[in-house]
Design a protein around this motif. Sequence first.
Motif, PDB file in Angstrom:
ATOM      1  N   ILE A 121       0.504 -77.680 -70.902  1.00  0.00           N
ATOM      2  CA  ILE A 121       0.848 -78.108 -69.551  1.00  0.00           C
ATOM      3  C   ILE A 121       2.360 -78.152 -69.356  1.00  0.00           C
ATOM      4  CG2 ILE A 121       0.649 -80.002 -67.886  1.00  0.00           C
ATOM      5  CD1 ILE A 121      -1.873 -78.196 -68.419  1.00  0.00           C
ATOM      6  N   LEU A 134      -2.981 -78.128 -64.016  1.00  0.00           N
ATOM      7  CA  LEU A 134      -3.420 -79.443 -64.463  1.00  0.00           C
ATOM      8  C   LEU A 134      -4.096 -79.302 -65.821  1.00  0.00           C
ATOM      9  CD1 LEU A 134      -5.096 -81.232 -61.404  1.00  0.00           C
ATOM     10  CD2 LEU A 134      -3.028 -81.958 -62.603  1.00  0.00           C
ATOM     11  N   ILE A 152      -6.174 -86.630 -67.632  1.00  0.00           N
ATOM     12  CA  ILE A 152      -5.621 -85.552 -66.816  1.00  0.00           C
ATOM     13  C   ILE A 152      -4.098 -85.595 -66.899  1.00  0.00           C
ATOM     14  CG2 ILE A 152      -5.386 -84.607 -64.492  1.00  0.00           C
ATOM     15  CD1 ILE A 152      -8.178 -85.520 -63.874  1.00  0.00           C
ATOM     16  N   TYR A 208      -3.307 -89.509 -66.301  1.00  0.00           N
ATOM     17  CA  TYR A 208      -4.347 -90.290 -65.638  1.00  0.00           C
ATOM     18  C   TYR A 208      -5.501 -90.520 -66.617  1.00  0.00           C
ATOM     19  CZ  TYR A 208      -1.913 -88.708 -61.403  1.00  0.00           C
ATOM     20  OH  TYR A 208      -0.964 -88.435 -60.453  1.00  0.00           O
ATOM     21  N   GLU A 229       3.905 -81.006 -63.089  1.00  0.00           N
ATOM     22  CA  GLU A 229       4.480 -80.120 -62.069  1.00  0.00           C
ATOM     23  C   GLU A 229       5.833 -80.604 -61.562  1.00  0.00           C
ATOM     24  OE1 GLU A 229       3.071 -77.627 -58.151  1.00  0.00           O
ATOM     25  OE2 GLU A 229       2.038 -79.499 -58.617  1.00  0.00           O
ATOM     26  N   ILE A 287      -6.961 -80.943 -68.153  1.00  0.00           N
ATOM     27  CA  ILE A 287      -8.086 -81.879 -68.127  1.00  0.00           C
ATOM     28  C   ILE A 287      -8.711 -81.922 -69.514  1.00  0.00           C
ATOM     29  CG2 ILE A 287     -10.326 -82.431 -67.125  1.00  0.00           C
ATOM     30  CD1 ILE A 287      -9.510 -81.071 -64.591  1.00  0.00           C
ATOM     31  N   LEU A 290      -8.254 -82.707 -57.137  1.00  0.00           N
ATOM     32  CA  LEU A 290      -7.595 -81.645 -57.893  1.00  0.00           C
ATOM     33  C   LEU A 290      -6.542 -80.908 -57.069  1.00  0.00           C
ATOM     34  CD1 LEU A 290     -10.742 -80.149 -59.660  1.00  0.00           C
ATOM     35  CD2 LEU A 290      -9.021 -81.662 -60.672  1.00  0.00           C
ATOM     36  N   ASP A 298      -0.381 -83.967 -65.656  1.00  0.00           N
ATOM     37  CA  ASP A 298       0.279 -83.261 -64.558  1.00  0.00           C
ATOM     38  C   ASP A 298       1.777 -83.263 -64.811  1.00  0.00           C
ATOM     39  OD1 ASP A 298       1.220 -82.210 -62.199  1.00  0.00           O
ATOM     40  OD2 ASP A 298       0.687 -83.944 -60.960  1.00  0.00           O
ATOM     41  N   LYS A 311      -3.791 -83.830 -56.493  1.00  0.00           N
ATOM     42  CA  LYS A 311      -3.426 -84.303 -57.832  1.00  0.00           C
ATOM     43  C   LYS A 311      -3.235 -85.827 -57.868  1.00  0.00           C
ATOM     44  CE  LYS A 311      -1.374 -79.902 -59.229  1.00  0.00           C
ATOM     45  NZ  LYS A 311      -0.210 -79.217 -59.826  1.00  0.00           N
ATOM     46  N   LYS A 312      -4.287 -86.519 -57.479  1.00  0.00           N
ATOM     47  CA  LYS A 312      -4.246 -87.974 -57.531  1.00  0.00           C
ATOM     48  C   LYS A 312      -5.663 -88.525 -57.597  1.00  0.00           C
ATOM     49  CE  LYS A 312      -4.138 -88.739 -52.515  1.00  0.00           C
ATOM     50  NZ  LYS A 312      -3.390 -89.385 -51.402  1.00  0.00           N
ATOM     51  N   ASN A 318      -6.384 -73.071 -61.609  1.00  0.00           N
ATOM     52  CA  ASN A 318      -5.257 -74.011 -61.617  1.00  0.00           C
ATOM     53  C   ASN A 318      -5.429 -75.160 -62.597  1.00  0.00           C
ATOM     54  OD1 ASN A 318      -4.096 -72.487 -59.454  1.00  0.00           O
ATOM     55  ND2 ASN A 318      -5.433 -73.585 -58.046  1.00  0.00           N
ATOM     56  N   VAL A 319      -6.262 -74.957 -63.597  1.00  0.00           N
ATOM     57  CA  VAL A 319      -6.562 -76.008 -64.574  1.00  0.00           C
ATOM     58  C   VAL A 319      -6.674 -75.385 -65.962  1.00  0.00           C
ATOM     59  CG1 VAL A 319      -8.425 -77.514 -65.396  1.00  0.00           C
ATOM     60  CG2 VAL A 319      -7.730 -77.616 -63.010  1.00  0.00           C
TER      61      VAL A 319
END
Length: 263
Positions: free
Chosen positions: A197, A204, A232, A245, A236, A206, A255, A234, A258-259, A177-178
């Motif tokens: 992304i 995510l 990072i 981030y 979504e 990274i 992860l 995101d 997501k925060k 998922n990354v």
Amino acid sequence: MFQKILCIILFCTSFTYAQEHLIVIGGGKRPADALNKLIELSGKEQGEILIIPWASGEQEVGFESIKKDISALSPIKVVSAPFAPLTAESKIVLLNQLKTAKGVFFTGGDQVRIMKVLEDETIFKAMHERYHHNVVFSGTSAGTAIMSEKMITGNGKLDVIDGTQVETKKGLGLLPNVIVDQHFIKRQRENRLMGLILQYPTLLGIGIDENTAVYVQNNKSAEVLGESQVLIFDAEQSKEAMKLYFLKKGDKFDLVKKKKIKI
């Protein structure tokens, strides 16, 4: 009833014991705190770290370089995997090494070279089996790029934000998922990761800068080690916008949710 309770206890104990540890370095200098974490999780003086230098054009040089860095910090045993391309005999040696190693480290170079070897399903599955049974995996640069399921190869256009212009191939995929990118700030690689992304918003992004690492536990929490920053991405919630981030040394990120994790 007693046997049922005993089975539940044994299952829970086994489940608790199985941990997953991943340390990915963004290239450049290998941060001492990242290597110390690798050494610690590999059993310190009683452990063994297997170096996989397949990404390098000079595999022996790649092995000796990381061995020197680790040996300066600890007397832990450091061994080299057989050089690629593998033969039938050296494949057996590698599989036996994976059974005894407590840590596995992939050197930098060209990530496609690593995945060429890992086209062998037996080796690919053996890597995953060891990762899911408490063997810490780590890598730098190309050795970091392979940790995504969708691996950035390095080919593509960098002057546009368009994921279709960035080549990806199958990676080792220990970090689901990354999409992970390396040398991130130093080499200004924001365009290609943002493009990917936006194209794959459930993932995510990274981006790990040089001299910096991310320590991931159980594919859930990530902690920044080293000198620089991790970004990072995101997207979504929207295909037209994304959250960004900035993380520095000591910062942690969830992860799954997501925060950032408040310390």
